[in-house]
Scaffold this motif. Structure first.
Motif, PDB file in Angstrom:
ATOM      1  N   THR A 195       0.810  -1.224   0.000  1.00 29.34           N
ATOM      2  CA  THR A 195       0.000   0.000   0.000  1.00 29.34           C
ATOM      3  C   THR A 195       0.839   1.268   0.000  1.00 29.34           C
ATOM      4  O   THR A 195       0.316   2.340  -0.202  1.00 29.34           O
ATOM      5  CB  THR A 195      -0.919   0.014   1.238  1.00 29.34           C
ATOM      6  N   SER A 196       2.113   1.157   0.254  1.00 30.38           N
ATOM      7  CA  SER A 196       2.975   2.340   0.205  1.00 30.38           C
ATOM      8  C   SER A 196       4.342   1.926  -0.308  1.00 30.38           C
ATOM      9  O   SER A 196       4.725   0.760  -0.249  1.00 30.38           O
ATOM     10  CB  SER A 196       3.101   2.985   1.595  1.00 30.38           C
ATOM     11  N   ILE A 197       5.083   2.909  -0.811  1.00 33.87           N
ATOM     12  CA  ILE A 197       6.410   2.624  -1.342  1.00 33.87           C
ATOM     13  C   ILE A 197       7.434   3.453  -0.592  1.00 33.87           C
ATOM     14  O   ILE A 197       7.132   4.523  -0.059  1.00 33.87           O
ATOM     15  CB  ILE A 197       6.480   2.907  -2.852  1.00 33.87           C
ATOM     16  N   ASN A 198       8.656   2.951  -0.546  1.00 31.27           N
ATOM     17  CA  ASN A 198       9.714   3.602   0.218  1.00 31.27           C
ATOM     18  C   ASN A 198      10.657   4.426  -0.647  1.00 31.27           C
ATOM     19  O   ASN A 198      11.404   5.245  -0.127  1.00 31.27           O
ATOM     20  CB  ASN A 198      10.529   2.552   0.985  1.00 31.27           C
ATOM     21  N   HIS A 199      10.626   4.179  -1.942  1.00 28.51           N
ATOM     22  CA  HIS A 199      11.544   4.892  -2.817  1.00 28.51           C
ATOM     23  C   HIS A 199      11.002   4.924  -4.240  1.00 28.51           C
ATOM     24  O   HIS A 199      10.080   4.189  -4.593  1.00 28.51           O
ATOM     25  CB  HIS A 199      12.935   4.241  -2.790  1.00 28.51           C
ATOM     26  N   PHE A 200      11.604   5.783  -5.045  1.00 26.80           N
ATOM     27  CA  PHE A 200      11.293   5.868  -6.465  1.00 26.80           C
ATOM     28  C   PHE A 200      12.544   5.557  -7.272  1.00 26.80           C
ATOM     29  O   PHE A 200      13.658   5.643  -6.773  1.00 26.80           O
ATOM     30  CB  PHE A 200      10.798   7.277  -6.826  1.00 26.80           C
ATOM     31  N   PHE A 201      12.307   5.192  -8.537  1.00 26.17           N
ATOM     32  CA  PHE A 201      13.397   4.989  -9.488  1.00 26.17           C
ATOM     33  C   PHE A 201      13.336   6.093 -10.541  1.00 26.17           C
ATOM     34  O   PHE A 201      12.286   6.310 -11.163  1.00 26.17           O
ATOM     35  CB  PHE A 201      13.281   3.622 -10.175  1.00 26.17           C
ATOM     36  N   ILE A 202      14.452   6.787 -10.729  1.00 23.19           N
ATOM     37  CA  ILE A 202      14.552   7.823 -11.758  1.00 23.19           C
ATOM     38  C   ILE A 202      15.024   7.175 -13.052  1.00 23.19           C
ATOM     39  O   ILE A 202      16.108   6.578 -13.096  1.00 23.19           O
ATOM     40  CB  ILE A 202      15.543   8.925 -11.342  1.00 23.19           C
TER      41      ILE A 202
END
Length: 319
Positions: free
Chosen positions: A7-14
């Motif tokens: 339900t939630s994410i800890n990081h993004f990928f650029i």
């Protein structure tokens, strides 16, 4: 593409520039590093030079310093991460780190736009009322207006970020861009993001079009004032004092207006082309502006010549 079912994410990928082959990573990272160094050293040089040169402690050059500060901070906020991606293959940015980057990107962009408005006000008063310029537009008034230009978008940008943070993020955590901007992040929300986009777009248009409208009116006043000058040579000389301001304003507004108009008339760019265009109009002016300040502004150019000549004479004397 990478998806997550939590339900939630800890990081993004650029992702950076989509479709760029691995063999070109080194070249791109070097080009971005050169751009970053040009932005840092160019704008730092201007800030230090104006600070040390007492003859430049005037409203026009204080405004230049604020513009240089926006260029410097924008490059510092955006470029290190994308350079790291292509140099060290580090595409990860933390969840809250991405939102922090988004906040500063849009804050700096809005502040830059409002400072351009202050710069137009400076030129219009200087040309329309030259005898009263030193009274109407002092260093204090220029500094106060520039500080307001920074503070004004600070308040609503907090609301924009909090609004974006209120969205649930539970699907894709891949940002198809070179940095975390509002559209790139909120497009990854799990629920309807239309209202969030409308509010952010409205504020973006306010910070873009209100200063642009004021700038157009200011230069209309300048043209009217210049046309009243009887001597053609004096008209050219007066207009030449606006050259740096016009170039800087053109570099900021023209590509943005072109992209917005193109989107509104139905002309769309492919994703890779759009990212390259956004990077060019966001970062290239930040590297070019110090050159405009130094070589298109007479007072700064003359100060540089004096410094260079004095140093040259001292070297000859010692030898």
């Amino acid at each position: 593409m990478l998806y997550t079912n939590i339900t939630s994410i800890n990081h993004f990928f650029i992702t950076g520039f989509p479709g760029l082959s691995l063999e070109h990573y080194g070249i791109v990272s070097c080009l971005l590093l050169v751009l970053f160094l040009a932005i840092v050293f160019g704008n730092m040089f201007l800030l230090v030079f104006v600070k040390c040169e007492s003859s430049l402690h005037r409203p026009t050059y204080l405004i230049f310093c604020h513009l240089a500060l926006t260029d410097l901070t924008f490059g510092t906020v955006t470029l290190p991460k994308i350079i790291s991606k292509y140099w060290f293959d580090d595409s990860i940015i933390s969840f809250y780190g991405c939102f922090a980057q988004m906040y500063f990107i849009h804050l700096i962009g809005a502040a830059h736009s409002f400072i351009l408005m202050v710069m137009a006000l400076d030129r219009s008063i200087a040309i329309y009322a030259p005898l009263r310029y030193t009274v109407l537009f002092t260093n204090t008034s220029a500094s106060v207006l520039c500080v307001i230009s920074w503070l004004l978008p600070t308040s609503w940008m907090v609301g924009v970020v909090l609004d974006a943070l209120s969205l649930p993020y539970c699907n894709s955590n891949i940002i198809v861009q070179c940095y975390c901007d509002h559209i790139a992040i909120t497009s990854l929300g799990c629920e309807n993001v239309r209202d969030v986009h409308i509010v952010a777009f409205g504020l973006a248009m306010f910070s873009l079009l209100v200063p642009l409208g004021f700038i157009i009116i200011s230069y209309f006043i300048i043209i009217v004032a210049v046309m009243r000058i009887s001597s053609a040579q004096s008209r050219i000389k007066t207009l030449s004092t606006c050259t740096p301001q016009l170039l800087i304003t053109f570099l900021y507004y023209m590509p943005r207006c072109f992209v917005y108009l193109a989107n509104n008339v139905g002309f769309t760019f492919s994703v890779p082309v759009r990212i390259v265009v956004v990077m060019l109009y966001s970062l290239l002016p930040a590297a070019v502006n110090p050159i405009i300040y130094c070589f298109k502004t007479k007072a700064i150019k003359d100060s540089l010549k004096r410094k260079f000549l004095v140093r040259k004479v001292n070297i000859r004397t010692k030898t």
